[in-house]
Design a protein around this motif. Structure first.
Motif, PDB file in Angstrom:
ATOM      1  N   ALA A 196       0.935  -1.246   0.048  1.00 45.76           N
ATOM      2  CA  ALA A 196      -0.027   0.017   0.140  1.00 45.76           C
ATOM      3  C   ALA A 196       0.758   1.214   0.045  1.00 45.76           C
ATOM      4  O   ALA A 196       0.586   2.179  -0.545  1.00 45.76           O
ATOM      5  N   HIS A 197       1.984   1.191   0.722  1.00 45.61           N
ATOM      6  CA  HIS A 197       2.849   2.291   0.981  1.00 45.61           C
ATOM      7  C   HIS A 197       3.400   2.624  -0.719  1.00 45.61           C
ATOM      8  O   HIS A 197       3.186   3.913  -1.094  1.00 45.61           O
ATOM      9  N   GLY A 198       3.822   1.890  -1.303  1.00 41.64           N
ATOM     10  CA  GLY A 198       4.240   1.851  -2.790  1.00 41.64           C
ATOM     11  C   GLY A 198       3.348   2.266  -3.706  1.00 41.64           C
ATOM     12  O   GLY A 198       3.491   3.170  -4.709  1.00 41.64           O
ATOM     13  N   ILE A 199       2.087   1.922  -3.394  1.00 39.88           N
ATOM     14  CA  ILE A 199       0.894   2.517  -4.365  1.00 39.88           C
ATOM     15  C   ILE A 199       0.589   3.783  -4.049  1.00 39.88           C
ATOM     16  O   ILE A 199       0.363   4.734  -5.059  1.00 39.88           O
ATOM     17  N   ARG A 200       0.849   4.324  -2.757  1.00 36.79           N
ATOM     18  CA  ARG A 200       0.327   5.827  -2.460  1.00 36.79           C
ATOM     19  C   ARG A 200       1.518   6.485  -2.951  1.00 36.79           C
ATOM     20  O   ARG A 200       1.083   7.564  -3.342  1.00 36.79           O
ATOM     21  N   GLU A 201       2.650   6.182  -2.802  1.00 37.41           N
ATOM     22  CA  GLU A 201       3.936   6.708  -3.346  1.00 37.41           C
ATOM     23  C   GLU A 201       3.660   7.205  -4.920  1.00 37.41           C
ATOM     24  O   GLU A 201       4.052   8.285  -5.288  1.00 37.41           O
ATOM     25  N   ARG A 202       2.945   6.313  -5.747  1.00 40.15           N
ATOM     26  CA  ARG A 202       2.907   6.512  -7.207  1.00 40.15           C
ATOM     27  C   ARG A 202       1.435   7.667  -7.245  1.00 40.15           C
ATOM     28  O   ARG A 202       1.257   7.956  -8.547  1.00 40.15           O
ATOM     29  N   GLY A 203       0.799   7.716  -6.179  1.00 39.10           N
ATOM     30  CA  GLY A 203      -0.431   8.683  -6.354  1.00 39.10           C
ATOM     31  C   GLY A 203      -1.741   7.932  -6.522  1.00 39.10           C
ATOM     32  O   GLY A 203      -2.710   8.356  -6.583  1.00 39.10           O
ATOM     33  N   ASP A 204      -1.913   6.299  -6.472  1.00 36.62           N
ATOM     34  CA  ASP A 204      -2.786   5.691  -6.546  1.00 36.62           C
ATOM     35  C   ASP A 204      -3.479   5.454  -5.336  1.00 36.62           C
ATOM     36  O   ASP A 204      -2.890   5.566  -4.212  1.00 36.62           O
ATOM     37  N   ILE A 205      -4.682   4.724  -5.182  1.00 35.10           N
ATOM     38  CA  ILE A 205      -5.256   4.664  -3.894  1.00 35.10           C
ATOM     39  C   ILE A 205      -5.295   3.025  -3.735  1.00 35.10           C
ATOM     40  O   ILE A 205      -5.946   2.464  -4.800  1.00 35.10           O
ATOM     41  N   PRO A 206      -4.858   2.429  -2.699  1.00 38.66           N
ATOM     42  CA  PRO A 206      -5.153   0.828  -2.678  1.00 38.66           C
ATOM     43  C   PRO A 206      -6.336   0.354  -2.586  1.00 38.66           C
ATOM     44  O   PRO A 206      -7.109   0.964  -1.697  1.00 38.66           O
ATOM     45  N   PHE A 207      -6.825  -0.740  -3.122  1.00 40.13           N
ATOM     46  CA  PHE A 207      -7.843  -1.368  -2.672  1.00 40.13           C
ATOM     47  C   PHE A 207      -7.834  -2.919  -2.851  1.00 40.13           C
ATOM     48  O   PHE A 207      -6.731  -3.271  -3.348  1.00 40.13           O
ATOM     49  N   LEU A 208      -8.685  -3.829  -2.494  1.00 42.16           N
ATOM     50  CA  LEU A 208      -8.656  -5.041  -2.816  1.00 42.16           C
ATOM     51  C   LEU A 208      -9.852  -5.806  -2.474  1.00 42.16           C
ATOM     52  O   LEU A 208     -10.781  -5.181  -2.319  1.00 42.16           O
ATOM     53  N   HIS A 209      -9.806  -7.190  -3.118  1.00 40.37           N
ATOM     54  CA  HIS A 209     -11.027  -8.009  -2.919  1.00 40.37           C
ATOM     55  C   HIS A 209     -10.797  -9.090  -2.101  1.00 40.37           C
ATOM     56  O   HIS A 209      -9.750  -9.534  -2.090  1.00 40.37           O
ATOM     57  N   ALA A 210     -11.704  -9.607  -1.419  1.00 35.01           N
ATOM     58  CA  ALA A 210     -11.772 -10.753  -0.833  1.00 35.01           C
ATOM     59  C   ALA A 210     -13.147 -11.524  -0.837  1.00 35.01           C
ATOM     60  O   ALA A 210     -13.971 -10.969  -1.113  1.00 35.01           O
ATOM     61  N   ALA A 211     -13.013 -12.891  -0.571  1.00 34.36           N
ATOM     62  CA  ALA A 211     -14.292 -13.613  -0.512  1.00 34.36           C
ATOM     63  C   ALA A 211     -15.011 -13.090   0.769  1.00 34.36           C
ATOM     64  O   ALA A 211     -14.215 -13.237   1.880  1.00 34.36           O
ATOM     65  N   ALA A 212     -16.206 -12.955   0.723  1.00 33.37           N
ATOM     66  CA  ALA A 212     -17.035 -12.852   1.871  1.00 33.37           C
ATOM     67  C   ALA A 212     -16.966 -13.829   2.763  1.00 33.37           C
ATOM     68  O   ALA A 212     -17.113 -13.434   4.200  1.00 33.37           O
ATOM     69  N   SER A 213     -16.586 -14.969   2.710  1.00 28.94           N
ATOM     70  CA  SER A 213     -16.629 -16.138   3.520  1.00 28.94           C
ATOM     71  C   SER A 213     -15.445 -16.145   4.151  1.00 28.94           C
ATOM     72  O   SER A 213     -15.132 -16.830   5.195  1.00 28.94           O
ATOM     73  N   ASN A 214     -14.438 -15.481   3.724  1.00 26.95           N
ATOM     74  CA  ASN A 214     -12.986 -15.666   4.299  1.00 26.95           C
ATOM     75  C   ASN A 214     -13.033 -14.402   5.231  1.00 26.95           C
ATOM     76  O   ASN A 214     -12.265 -13.457   5.373  1.00 26.95           O
ATOM     77  N   THR A 215     -13.773 -14.505   6.208  1.00 28.14           N
ATOM     78  CA  THR A 215     -13.847 -13.565   7.507  1.00 28.14           C
ATOM     79  C   THR A 215     -12.446 -13.258   8.085  1.00 28.14           C
ATOM     80  O   THR A 215     -12.413 -12.059   8.571  1.00 28.14           O
ATOM     81  N   ASP A 216     -11.553 -14.253   8.174  1.00 28.35           N
ATOM     82  CA  ASP A 216     -10.446 -13.657   8.882  1.00 28.35           C
ATOM     83  C   ASP A 216      -9.544 -12.788   8.095  1.00 28.35           C
ATOM     84  O   ASP A 216      -9.019 -11.726   8.517  1.00 28.35           O
ATOM     85  N   ALA A 217      -9.704 -12.853   6.691  1.00 24.33           N
ATOM     86  CA  ALA A 217      -9.029 -12.026   5.792  1.00 24.33           C
ATOM     87  C   ALA A 217      -9.563 -10.650   6.074  1.00 24.33           C
ATOM     88  O   ALA A 217      -9.064  -9.605   6.017  1.00 24.33           O
ATOM     89  N   VAL A 218     -10.966 -10.564   5.911  1.00 26.34           N
ATOM     90  CA  VAL A 218     -11.706  -9.512   6.062  1.00 26.34           C
ATOM     91  C   VAL A 218     -11.604  -8.573   7.103  1.00 26.34           C
ATOM     92  O   VAL A 218     -11.236  -7.405   7.225  1.00 26.34           O
ATOM     93  N   ARG A 219     -11.491  -9.424   8.271  1.00 25.09           N
ATOM     94  CA  ARG A 219     -11.059  -8.669   9.638  1.00 25.09           C
ATOM     95  C   ARG A 219      -9.791  -8.032   9.508  1.00 25.09           C
ATOM     96  O   ARG A 219      -9.452  -6.961  10.072  1.00 25.09           O
ATOM     97  N   LEU A 220      -8.620  -8.666   8.855  1.00 26.82           N
ATOM     98  CA  LEU A 220      -7.409  -8.300   9.097  1.00 26.82           C
ATOM     99  C   LEU A 220      -7.332  -7.046   8.164  1.00 26.82           C
ATOM    100  O   LEU A 220      -6.835  -6.109   8.811  1.00 26.82           O
ATOM    101  N   TYR A 221      -7.946  -7.118   6.837  1.00 23.03           N
ATOM    102  CA  TYR A 221      -8.065  -5.966   6.138  1.00 23.03           C
ATOM    103  C   TYR A 221      -8.633  -4.502   6.821  1.00 23.03           C
ATOM    104  O   TYR A 221      -8.038  -3.469   6.914  1.00 23.03           O
TER     105      TYR A 221
END
Length: 259
Positions: A196-221
């Protein structure tokens, strides 16, 4: 009105129609990733050895599905993100999952001193890590889509994260995975923040996708400062070996054949 014409489910109030993240694969392939795009009619896709994602227009017609079939090839699979229109009835759906699209709201992005830049020489080891951890589509040329960072322990690659889709002004964080031997040490979160730091350094905004069922990953993000923009879906389907031709309605219009 198709679901693609309707306001995005879970989209933030006040967002204009046609946001780059509403159809992120198409936005990428008509924008910063245009050099990768393979075309047929209104259909766009990445080369399959880069990533399996394919993009339809927001209002697909019978002819578009015919172009999808021709581009993908009879009996082959196609993968679509952020799309809810079903394929014609003679196409076999092999995978469908509800998902979430998360965007940077308050991410404390920062480089990580242990993260190393991964390159073409690392691809075999990256593919082995992906095979063990199953983070989602990652093939031998996916690394060409952006920066990938990894963490090594005793010389072995044990965690990685990188960049995939690139709609104008946005970059997707993807390929986030950690070997079972080092889980619970926070490596995935650290790498997400570093990418995310590298993305911001270029002037973009970070985003991501996750499976709704992957609750551990969603909580982490969410704990890292990502917030829900919209709910979405992922679909993989097989092109029939002998697609049925469209049928003509009494009013003269055409629709997909029904079995």
């Amino acid at each position: 009105m198709s679901s693609a014409d309707a306001p995005a489910a879970g989209a933030r109030p006040g967002e204009a129609a046609g946001h780059p993240l509403d159809n992120p694969v198409r936005s990428s392939l008509t924008g910063p990733h245009a050099r990768f795009a393979e075309h047929r009619g209104r259909i766009l896709r990445y080369p399959p050895d880069i990533t399996p994602w394919l993009a339809l227009p927001d209002d697909p017609e019978d002819g578009d599905w015919a172009d999808v079939a021709a581009l993908a090839g009879p009996g082959n699979s196609l993968t679509i993100a952020a799309f809810r229109e079903p394929p014609p009835d003679d196409w076999k759906i092999v995978f469908h999952a509800e998902g979430v699209q998360l965007v940077d709201e308050a991410v404390d992005a920062a480089p990580d001193p242990e993260a190393v830049l991964l390159g073409p020489a690392d691809v075999p080891e990256m593919l082995e890590l992906v095979e063990r951890t199953r983070p989602g589509p990652f093939t031998k040329r996916t690394i060409e889509l952006g920066t990938y960072l990894g963490i090594r322990r005793s010389g072995a690659l044990v965690a990685m994260a990188g960049e995939r889709l690139n709609p104008p002004g946005w970059t997707e964080i993807s390929g986030v995975c950690t070997d079972e031997s080092v889980r619970g040490q926070g490596l995935a979160g650290r790498l997400v923040l570093a990418v995310a730091h590298g993305i911001r350094e270029r002037g973009d905004i970070p985003f991501l996708h996750a499976a709704a069922s992957n609750t551990d990953a969603v909580r982490l993000y969410e704990s890292l400062g990502f917030g829900l923009r919209r709910r979405t879906a992922f679909l993989s389907a097989l092109v029939p070996r002998h697609p049925l031709p469209p049928v003509r309605r009494e009013d003269g219009t055409r629709t997909a054949a029904r079995l």
